[in-house]
Design a protein around this motif. Structure first.
Motif, PDB file in Angstrom:
ATOM      1  N   VAL A 175      -8.620  -4.097 -12.177  1.00  0.00           N
ATOM      2  CA  VAL A 175      -8.566  -5.502 -11.758  1.00  0.00           C
ATOM      3  C   VAL A 175      -8.434  -6.415 -12.971  1.00  0.00           C
ATOM      4  O   VAL A 175      -7.824  -7.493 -12.902  1.00  0.00           O
ATOM      5  CB  VAL A 175      -9.827  -5.849 -10.943  1.00  0.00           C
ATOM      6  CG1 VAL A 175      -9.836  -7.326 -10.582  1.00  0.00           C
ATOM      7  CG2 VAL A 175      -9.896  -5.004  -9.680  1.00  0.00           C
ATOM      8  N   ALA A 218      -5.585  -6.192  -5.344  1.00  0.00           N
ATOM      9  CA  ALA A 218      -4.505  -6.774  -6.140  1.00  0.00           C
ATOM     10  C   ALA A 218      -4.127  -8.152  -5.616  1.00  0.00           C
ATOM     11  O   ALA A 218      -3.862  -9.073  -6.404  1.00  0.00           O
ATOM     12  CB  ALA A 218      -3.296  -5.842  -6.116  1.00  0.00           C
ATOM     13  N   ILE A 234      -4.459   2.957  -9.028  1.00  0.00           N
ATOM     14  CA  ILE A 234      -5.713   3.314  -8.370  1.00  0.00           C
ATOM     15  C   ILE A 234      -5.619   4.681  -7.705  1.00  0.00           C
ATOM     16  O   ILE A 234      -6.574   5.467  -7.721  1.00  0.00           O
ATOM     17  CB  ILE A 234      -6.101   2.223  -7.347  1.00  0.00           C
ATOM     18  CG1 ILE A 234      -6.527   0.948  -8.085  1.00  0.00           C
ATOM     19  CG2 ILE A 234      -7.212   2.696  -6.420  1.00  0.00           C
ATOM     20  CD1 ILE A 234      -6.815  -0.221  -7.163  1.00  0.00           C
ATOM     21  N   CYS A 235      -4.456   4.999  -7.127  1.00  0.00           N
ATOM     22  CA  CYS A 235      -4.285   6.265  -6.401  1.00  0.00           C
ATOM     23  C   CYS A 235      -3.911   7.429  -7.316  1.00  0.00           C
ATOM     24  O   CYS A 235      -4.051   8.595  -6.913  1.00  0.00           O
ATOM     25  CB  CYS A 235      -3.198   6.104  -5.340  1.00  0.00           C
ATOM     26  SG  CYS A 235      -3.556   4.865  -4.081  1.00  0.00           S
ATOM     27  N   LYS A 280       1.149  -5.955  -7.614  1.00  0.00           N
ATOM     28  CA  LYS A 280       0.241  -5.375  -6.613  1.00  0.00           C
ATOM     29  C   LYS A 280       0.576  -3.907  -6.381  1.00  0.00           C
ATOM     30  O   LYS A 280      -0.321  -3.064  -6.216  1.00  0.00           O
ATOM     31  CB  LYS A 280       0.327  -6.180  -5.329  1.00  0.00           C
ATOM     32  CG  LYS A 280       0.095  -7.662  -5.547  1.00  0.00           C
ATOM     33  CD  LYS A 280       0.424  -8.463  -4.324  1.00  0.00           C
ATOM     34  CE  LYS A 280       0.431  -9.942  -4.646  1.00  0.00           C
ATOM     35  NZ  LYS A 280       1.439 -10.342  -5.639  1.00  0.00           N
ATOM     36  N   SER A 287       0.828  -1.211   0.000  1.00  0.00           N
ATOM     37  CA  SER A 287       0.000   0.000   0.000  1.00  0.00           C
ATOM     38  C   SER A 287       0.857   1.253   0.000  1.00  0.00           C
ATOM     39  O   SER A 287       0.640   2.176  -0.807  1.00  0.00           O
ATOM     40  CB  SER A 287      -0.923  -0.018   1.220  1.00  0.00           C
ATOM     41  OG  SER A 287      -1.614   1.191   1.362  1.00  0.00           O
ATOM     42  N   LEU A 322      -7.826   4.198  -0.218  1.00  0.00           N
ATOM     43  CA  LEU A 322      -7.852   3.491  -1.502  1.00  0.00           C
ATOM     44  C   LEU A 322      -6.584   2.675  -1.723  1.00  0.00           C
ATOM     45  O   LEU A 322      -6.624   1.639  -2.392  1.00  0.00           O
ATOM     46  CB  LEU A 322      -8.029   4.487  -2.652  1.00  0.00           C
ATOM     47  CG  LEU A 322      -9.436   5.029  -2.894  1.00  0.00           C
ATOM     48  CD1 LEU A 322      -9.430   5.990  -4.071  1.00  0.00           C
ATOM     49  CD2 LEU A 322     -10.421   3.899  -3.139  1.00  0.00           C
ATOM     50  N   SER A 323      -5.468   3.147  -1.183  1.00  0.00           N
ATOM     51  CA  SER A 323      -4.227   2.392  -1.359  1.00  0.00           C
ATOM     52  C   SER A 323      -4.306   1.042  -0.649  1.00  0.00           C
ATOM     53  O   SER A 323      -3.813   0.030  -1.163  1.00  0.00           O
ATOM     54  CB  SER A 323      -3.036   3.199  -0.839  1.00  0.00           C
ATOM     55  OG  SER A 323      -3.083   3.355   0.569  1.00  0.00           O
ATOM     56  N   GLY A 379      -6.698  -0.984  -2.736  1.00  0.00           N
ATOM     57  CA  GLY A 379      -6.031  -1.414  -3.958  1.00  0.00           C
ATOM     58  C   GLY A 379      -5.078  -2.569  -3.718  1.00  0.00           C
ATOM     59  O   GLY A 379      -5.007  -3.508  -4.535  1.00  0.00           O
ATOM     60  N   ILE A 405      -0.757  -1.904  -9.431  1.00  0.00           N
ATOM     61  CA  ILE A 405      -2.209  -1.716  -9.373  1.00  0.00           C
ATOM     62  C   ILE A 405      -2.575  -0.675  -8.317  1.00  0.00           C
ATOM     63  O   ILE A 405      -3.416   0.208  -8.540  1.00  0.00           O
ATOM     64  CB  ILE A 405      -2.911  -3.051  -9.090  1.00  0.00           C
ATOM     65  CG1 ILE A 405      -2.738  -3.992 -10.280  1.00  0.00           C
ATOM     66  CG2 ILE A 405      -4.388  -2.844  -8.780  1.00  0.00           C
ATOM     67  CD1 ILE A 405      -3.313  -5.368 -10.057  1.00  0.00           C
ATOM     68  N   THR A 406      -1.946  -0.746  -7.153  1.00  0.00           N
ATOM     69  CA  THR A 406      -2.212   0.229  -6.097  1.00  0.00           C
ATOM     70  C   THR A 406      -1.852   1.642  -6.549  1.00  0.00           C
ATOM     71  O   THR A 406      -2.603   2.600  -6.320  1.00  0.00           O
ATOM     72  CB  THR A 406      -1.420  -0.136  -4.833  1.00  0.00           C
ATOM     73  OG1 THR A 406      -1.749  -1.462  -4.427  1.00  0.00           O
ATOM     74  CG2 THR A 406      -1.742   0.818  -3.698  1.00  0.00           C
ATOM     75  N   SER A 449       2.692   6.651  -6.775  1.00  0.00           N
ATOM     76  CA  SER A 449       1.645   7.460  -7.419  1.00  0.00           C
ATOM     77  C   SER A 449       1.736   8.915  -6.983  1.00  0.00           C
ATOM     78  O   SER A 449       1.496   9.824  -7.789  1.00  0.00           O
ATOM     79  CB  SER A 449       0.266   6.893  -7.080  1.00  0.00           C
ATOM     80  OG  SER A 449      -0.014   7.012  -5.691  1.00  0.00           O
TER      81      SER A 449
END
Length: 267
Positions: free
Chosen positions: A115, A204, A139-140, A132, A74, A196-197, A200, A135-136, A81
């Motif tokens: 996803v 993931a 998302i951020c 992972k 995370s 969200l992290s 996410g 993806i995290t 990000s």
């Protein structure tokens, strides 16, 4: 009242007053009672709170170890990000051509179901933490980019004109005017993307096959074996992690924005 009075809402000792903590305690008690009532009537849906607490206390190292993996993913995704979105926001706020080129792509990325690309990332980067974290970070990314870019460009025109009449360079305007003005927007974005992290990272772990650790993997494995207590224990650990991260963001925001009007003491 004075800031150091117990009646002041921002006093460090204000939490002693029952009005500050009693409503939350009552609400938690009501929710706990409702949970127990539902667990007795729907044991296939909710386990008793005692069973959830028991699995946490019997093997705390198991949850701490997996929580550390999820937290690492995370924070790594959030950090990547944050840096990438902040730098890109500075560029698009200074160069309109780049803004017109990048923003449509950023919007498309934001509405893409990330996803769905998790299996492709596993194929490309293997079964480690890299898919992972990516993806995290994705998302951020969008929320930080939009909020930061908005804050950088929302400087009042009269203030900007004063700087320009003083022959301030673009770098000086950026560092001394635009970035400080964007900080409230940036912290607003962090309040959104910090939970969200965590989400996410868990998504993931659930979607990237072959995951070897993390609370998402714990939830997936426990669900497949119908271990509801373990599932909800992992969810509780995730909730505690999210609350701790939010507390860090709120504390940092109050210290960093003590000069901003949102932090001015009101009587």
């Amino acid at each position: 009242p004075s800031r150091y009075s117990l009646r002041h809402p921002r006093s460090r000792l204000a939490w002693i007053r029952p009005a500050m903590w009693l409503p939350a305690v009552v609400m938690l008690g009501l929710l706990g009672g409702l949970w127990q009532w539902a667990a007795q009537r729907m044991p296939y849906l909710l386990p008793p709170l005692g069973a959830v607490g028991g699995t946490l206390t019997r093997n705390p190292g198991y949850y701490l170890r997996n929580a550390g993996i999820t937290l690492e993913e995370s924070l790594a995704g959030l950090g990547i990000s944050f840096v990438a979105a902040f730098l890109l926001a500075v560029v698009i706020s200074e160069v309109p051509l780049v803004r017109r080129a990048v923003m449509p792509i950023a919007v498309v990325l934001n509405v893409t179901p990330l996803v769905a690309i998790a299996p492709a990332l596993v194929v490309a980067f293997g079964f480690g933490n890299a898919p992972k974290i990516i993806i995290t970070a994705l998302i951020c990314f969008f929320a930080i980019l939009i909020n930061t870019a908005t804050g950088l460009r929302a400087v009042p025109a009269p203030v900007l004109q004063v700087y320009r009449t003083m022959n301030a360079s673009r770098l000086e305007i950026l560092l001394h005017l635009r970035v400080p003005h964007a900080l409230p927007y940036l912290f607003a974005a962090l309040r959104i993307v910090t939970p969200l992290s965590v989400i996410g990272a868990v998504v993931a772990e659930l979607s990237a096959s072959g995951a070897s650790g993390g609370l998402g993997t714990v939830i997936s494995n426990a669900s497949s074996m119908n271990q509801l207590a373990v599932v909800y224990a992992a969810i509780g650990a995730l909730a505690a992690m999210g609350c701790a991260l939010m507390l860090v963001i709120i504390t940092t925001e109050r210290r960093a924005l003590h000069w901003h009007e949102s932090s001015v003491d009101r009587t």
